[in-house]
Design a protein around this motif. Sequence first.
Motif, mmCIF file in Angstrom:
data_model
loop_
_atom_site.group_PDB
_atom_site.id
_atom_site.type_symbol
_atom_site.label_atom_id
_atom_site.label_comp_id
_atom_site.label_asym_id
_atom_site.label_seq_id
_atom_site.Cartn_x
_atom_site.Cartn_y
_atom_site.Cartn_z
ATOM 1 N N ILE A 6 15.003 -1.517 4.703
ATOM 2 C CA ILE A 6 13.729 -1.496 5.415
ATOM 3 C C ILE A 6 13.510 -2.910 5.936
ATOM 4 C CG2 ILE A 6 11.243 -1.142 5.226
ATOM 5 C CD1 ILE A 6 11.845 0.862 2.971
ATOM 6 N N GLU A 7 13.513 -3.049 7.257
ATOM 7 C CA GLU A 7 13.423 -4.365 7.899
ATOM 8 C C GLU A 7 11.990 -4.698 8.292
ATOM 9 O OE1 GLU A 7 15.918 -6.560 8.562
ATOM 10 O OE2 GLU A 7 17.521 -5.309 7.766
ATOM 11 N N GLN A 8 11.614 -5.937 8.055
ATOM 12 C CA GLN A 8 10.329 -6.488 8.498
ATOM 13 C C GLN A 8 9.149 -5.563 8.217
ATOM 14 O OE1 GLN A 8 10.272 -9.654 9.690
ATOM 15 N NE2 GLN A 8 12.489 -9.720 9.421
ATOM 16 N N PRO A 9 8.941 -5.182 6.947
ATOM 17 C CA PRO A 9 7.819 -4.282 6.651
ATOM 18 C C PRO A 9 6.487 -4.953 6.993
ATOM 19 C CG PRO A 9 8.672 -5.224 4.633
ATOM 20 C CD PRO A 9 9.607 -5.634 5.729
ATOM 21 N N SER A 10 5.579 -4.171 7.548
ATOM 22 C CA SER A 10 4.256 -4.694 7.888
ATOM 23 C C SER A 10 3.475 -5.000 6.615
ATOM 24 C CB SER A 10 3.498 -3.655 8.712
ATOM 25 O OG SER A 10 3.209 -2.524 7.908
ATOM 26 N N ALA A 11 2.389 -5.742 6.792
ATOM 27 C CA ALA A 11 1.522 -6.050 5.650
ATOM 28 C C ALA A 11 0.939 -4.770 5.055
ATOM 29 C CB ALA A 11 0.405 -6.998 6.087
ATOM 30 N N ALA A 12 0.622 -3.792 5.906
ATOM 31 C CA ALA A 12 0.054 -2.528 5.415
ATOM 32 C C ALA A 12 1.067 -1.776 4.552
ATOM 33 C CB ALA A 12 -0.381 -1.659 6.598
ATOM 34 N N LEU A 13 2.322 -1.758 4.971
ATOM 35 C CA LEU A 13 3.352 -1.069 4.189
ATOM 36 C C LEU A 13 3.575 -1.789 2.859
ATOM 37 C CD1 LEU A 13 5.435 1.237 4.052
ATOM 38 C CD2 LEU A 13 7.081 -0.337 5.045
ATOM 39 N N THR A 14 3.675 -3.086 2.913
ATOM 40 C CA THR A 14 3.876 -3.878 1.694
ATOM 41 C C THR A 14 2.713 -3.699 0.726
ATOM 42 O OG1 THR A 14 5.166 -5.481 2.947
ATOM 43 C CG2 THR A 14 4.321 -6.209 0.827
ATOM 44 N N ALA A 15 1.482 -3.694 1.258
ATOM 45 C CA ALA A 15 0.299 -3.512 0.405
ATOM 46 C C ALA A 15 0.303 -2.137 -0.248
ATOM 47 C CB ALA A 15 -0.970 -3.702 1.232
ATOM 48 N N ALA A 16 0.701 -1.108 0.485
ATOM 49 C CA ALA A 16 0.747 0.248 -0.077
ATOM 50 C C ALA A 16 1.779 0.333 -1.198
ATOM 51 C CB ALA A 16 1.059 1.268 1.018
ATOM 52 N N ILE A 17 2.923 -0.295 -1.001
ATOM 53 C CA ILE A 17 3.973 -0.308 -2.029
ATOM 54 C C ILE A 17 3.454 -0.993 -3.287
ATOM 55 C CG2 ILE A 17 6.206 -1.327 -2.634
ATOM 56 C CD1 ILE A 17 6.989 -0.856 0.368
ATOM 57 N N GLU A 18 2.790 -2.136 -3.116
ATOM 58 C CA GLU A 18 2.252 -2.877 -4.259
ATOM 59 C C GLU A 18 1.134 -2.105 -4.946
ATOM 60 O OE1 GLU A 18 1.169 -6.665 -2.605
ATOM 61 O OE2 GLU A 18 3.269 -7.264 -2.358
ATOM 62 N N ARG A 19 0.239 -1.513 -4.156
ATOM 63 C CA ARG A 19 -0.908 -0.777 -4.711
ATOM 64 C C ARG A 19 -0.450 0.383 -5.594
ATOM 65 N NH1 ARG A 19 -3.399 -0.593 -0.279
ATOM 66 N NH2 ARG A 19 -2.636 1.408 0.488
ATOM 67 N N LEU A 20 0.664 1.011 -5.246
ATOM 68 C CA LEU A 20 1.170 2.141 -6.024
ATOM 69 C C LEU A 20 2.138 1.717 -7.130
ATOM 70 C CD1 LEU A 20 1.641 4.653 -3.104
ATOM 71 C CD2 LEU A 20 -0.002 4.821 -4.972
ATOM 72 N N GLY A 21 2.376 0.413 -7.244
ATOM 73 C CA GLY A 21 3.258 -0.079 -8.297
ATOM 74 C C GLY A 21 4.723 0.258 -8.063
ATOM 75 N N LEU A 22 5.130 0.348 -6.792
ATOM 76 C CA LEU A 22 6.504 0.724 -6.463
ATOM 77 C C LEU A 22 7.369 -0.470 -6.061
ATOM 78 C CD1 LEU A 22 5.697 3.945 -4.399
ATOM 79 C CD2 LEU A 22 6.558 3.820 -6.743
ATOM 80 N N ASP A 23 6.912 -1.681 -6.379
ATOM 81 C CA ASP A 23 7.648 -2.887 -5.992
ATOM 82 C C ASP A 23 9.107 -2.846 -6.452
ATOM 83 O OD1 ASP A 23 4.751 -3.398 -6.657
ATOM 84 O OD2 ASP A 23 5.171 -5.228 -5.536
ATOM 85 N N ALA A 24 9.323 -2.476 -7.691
ATOM 86 C CA ALA A 24 10.689 -2.479 -8.240
ATOM 87 C C ALA A 24 11.578 -1.485 -7.505
ATOM 88 C CB ALA A 24 10.661 -2.162 -9.738
ATOM 89 N N GLN A 25 11.038 -0.318 -7.191
ATOM 90 C CA GLN A 25 11.834 0.707 -6.514
ATOM 91 C C GLN A 25 12.221 0.284 -5.097
ATOM 92 O OE1 GLN A 25 9.153 1.202 -8.353
ATOM 93 N NE2 GLN A 25 9.323 3.056 -9.536
#
Length: 96
Positions: A70-89
């Motif tokens: 996944i290239e150059q994820p937007s801030a919104a995508l990154t925030a959603a990943i973090e909010r759901l606790g999916l950073d490691a995945q």
Amino acid sequence: MVKKAKKSVALPAIIDLDSLDGIRDGLIDAIEGGPVTVLAGAVERVSTNALFMLLSAADTARRNHFEFAIEQPSAALTAAIERLGLDAQFSGMVRG
């Protein structure tokens, strides 16, 4: 061994239930052909289902021995990943 060409799938600004089928179809076509790069810079809003779909696509690519990034994820995508606790995945596939 023939090297497969990397395919790109660009995500739209809004990834909701209405857009999931089209994105899924594009990912399936790309994954069947080889390595995949998901262009995620334009994402403004993303549903939880879309994040799980990306994880599933990445898992399928790995099973097929293809790279999935996944290239150059937007801030919104990154925030959603973090909010759901999916950073490691997502950590091994996010670039930029």
